[in-house]
Design an enzyme around this catalytic site. Structure first.
Site, PDB file in Angstrom:
ATOM      1  N   LEU A 129     -47.710  30.157 -23.041  1.00 39.53           N
ATOM      2  CA  LEU A 129     -48.697  30.761 -23.364  1.00 39.53           C
ATOM      3  C   LEU A 129     -49.685  29.743 -24.496  1.00 39.53           C
ATOM      4  O   LEU A 129     -49.108  28.899 -25.123  1.00 39.53           O
ATOM      5  CB  LEU A 129     -48.765  31.975 -24.121  1.00 39.53           C
ATOM      6  N   GLY A 158     -50.509  28.704 -27.784  1.00 38.62           N
ATOM      7  CA  GLY A 158     -50.114  28.654 -29.244  1.00 38.62           C
ATOM      8  C   GLY A 158     -48.384  28.884 -29.036  1.00 38.62           C
ATOM      9  O   GLY A 158     -47.911  28.942 -29.991  1.00 38.62           O
ATOM     10  N   SER A 161     -50.582  26.327 -17.453  1.00 39.05           N
ATOM     11  CA  SER A 161     -50.388  26.519 -16.037  1.00 39.05           C
ATOM     12  C   SER A 161     -49.568  27.877 -15.713  1.00 39.05           C
ATOM     13  O   SER A 161     -48.474  27.918 -15.448  1.00 39.05           O
ATOM     14  CB  SER A 161     -49.433  25.223 -15.692  1.00 39.05           C
TER      15      SER A 161
END
Length: 205
Positions: free
Chosen positions: A32, A34, A105
């Site tokens: 994700l 962060g 991705s």
């Protein structure tokens, strides 16, 4: 395409790798926004570089300043973004480099498509599995706040799904432990599979 023929060069990947004294590979950091992908990949690259490895880091934000600056964030554009990065990474690995790529991705299909471009053992998937709650707390770019307000559509983890890898070579949660220990885990893995030879591993101790 029928008139386009692959030209076989006299210098191949094995020769380039031998000259550099290393085994070329692509480490694909996925997770994700962060999660710590770029931070972890950057720290590993620094350690490898200082030990004498020939490396290159492909970063999700950086490629959109040039290679992929014509692309937006639609599903089709995000797919094309990763297709281009996969092809560039393949060329870099063929050049004998240790390549690190840090991209969200989000789908298994995208990642598996890139993996399929590489021989067995030259694609290493690193799932940076930091939980959404932690990523949202960090929010270094303020993107989660905007996504929660509806200012960003198709934002992975909020309004668009993230498909976690089913069998990544490595899984690292950057909210657990420190950066040094996480880099150490990566180095130990690369040594165990022969990407880093024992002599060079000593320089990384």
């Amino acid at each position: 395409m029928s008139n386009i023929v692959w030209h076989q060069h006299s210098v191949d990947q094995a020769a380039r790798a031998k000259l550099k004294g290393q085994n070329p590979v692509l480490l694909w950091f996925t997770g994700l926004s962060g999660a710590g992908k770029s931070t972890l990949a950057g720290a590993l690259e620094r350690a490898l570089f200082e030990a004498g490895f020939h490396t290159y880091l492909l970063d999700g934000d950086n490629v959109r300043h040039g290679l992929c600056k014509d692309l937006g964030f639609s599903v089709a554009d995000r797919d094309e973004n990763l297709r281009r990065v996969g092809e560039v990474a393949k060329l870099m690995v063929d050049a004998g480099l240790v390549v690190l790529s840090a991209f969200i991705s989000p789908t298994r299909e995208e990642r598996d498509s890139i993996r399929a471009r590489f021989p067995e053992g030259q694609f290493i998937e690193v799932h940076v599995s930091t939980p959404l709650s932690i990523c949202e707390q960090r929010d270094p770019k303020g993107l989660y706040v905007k996504a929660r307000r509806g200012e960003i559509s198709n934002f992975t983890g909020i309004s668009s799904p993230y498909e976690a890898p089913l069998s990544a070579e490595l899984t690292i949660d950057t909210s657990k432990g420190d950066l040094a220990s996480q880099v150490r885990a990566l180095i130990d893995y690369l040594t165990a599979i022969g990407v880093i030879n024992p002599d060079k591993a000593k320089a990384l101790a």
